[in-house]
Structures are given as structure tokens and as C-alpha cells.
Design a protein around this motif. Structure first.
Motif: not given
Length: 100
Positions: A1-27
Motif C-alpha cells: 500500500x502506498x500513497x504519493x501526495x503532490x503539492x497543489x497545482x495552479x488550479x489549487x487542487x492537491x492530487x494523490x495517487x494510491x497503489x494497492x489501496x483498500x476500498x474499505x480500511x476495515x476489509x
């Protein structure tokens, strides 16, 4: 499981990409994880600084979390850690550390 956080771009949105991420953290069953993207922002939840991940809804066969997921910020300024708060009865929360 990994997450990459990118700084906010010109439009002000901060984007993250995830790999092997749980749909439900309890499952943690096979097939309940995905690779994808989200937007992120910082938030204070229960007095703890957190990172909120918000996922766009997936298609019929493309599951995504239906609610925002929160990662608690821990560690130190020089070695930050994101803690994935899962089942409170489990033996500890997974830690995500800075790569490189």
C-alpha cells in the motif's frame, strides 16, 4: 500500500495517487484494493492533524471508497509518518513513510 501526495497545482487542487489501496480500511480481503487517484487536503480530526483523501466515485465494476479516508500525521518534522487508522481492535496501524 502506498500513497504519493503532490503539492497543489495552479488550479489549487492537491492530487494523490494510491497503489494497492483498500476500498474499505476495515476489509483486507483479496480484491478489496485498487490503484487510482484522489484529491487531498489537510484537516484536524479529533485533535490530530490528518490528511483527508477524497476519491471520485468509480464505475459499476470499479470500486472506490464511498467516504473520505483519513491518514493521521505523526513522526517528526524531519521524518514524517502517515498512520492509516484502521480497525481499532487490530494490532497497530500501518505506517507510510517517505520514500527515498
Amino acid at each position: 500500500m502506498s500513497v504519493t501526495l503532490a503539492a497543489p497545482g495552479a488550479e489549487g487542487r492537491a492530487v494523490a495517487s494510491v497503489r494497492n489501496w483498500p476500498v474499505d480500511p476495515a476489509d483486507d480481503s483479496p480484491g478489496s484494493r485498487f490503484d487510482g487517484s484522489a484529491t487531498w487536503d489537510d484537516d484536524v480530526v479529533g485533535g490530530e492533524l490528518s490528511v483527508r483523501l477524497s476519491f471520485a466515485p468509480g464505475g459499476l465494476w470499479d470500486e472506490r471508497p464511498s467516504r473520505a479516508q483519513y491518514l493521521v500525521v505523526g513522526g517528526s518534522e524531519s521524518e514524517p509518518v502517515l498512520l492509516v487508522r484502521e480497525d481499532p481492535d487490530s494490532c497497530g496501524d500501518p505506517e507510510l513513510r517517505r520514500a527515498g
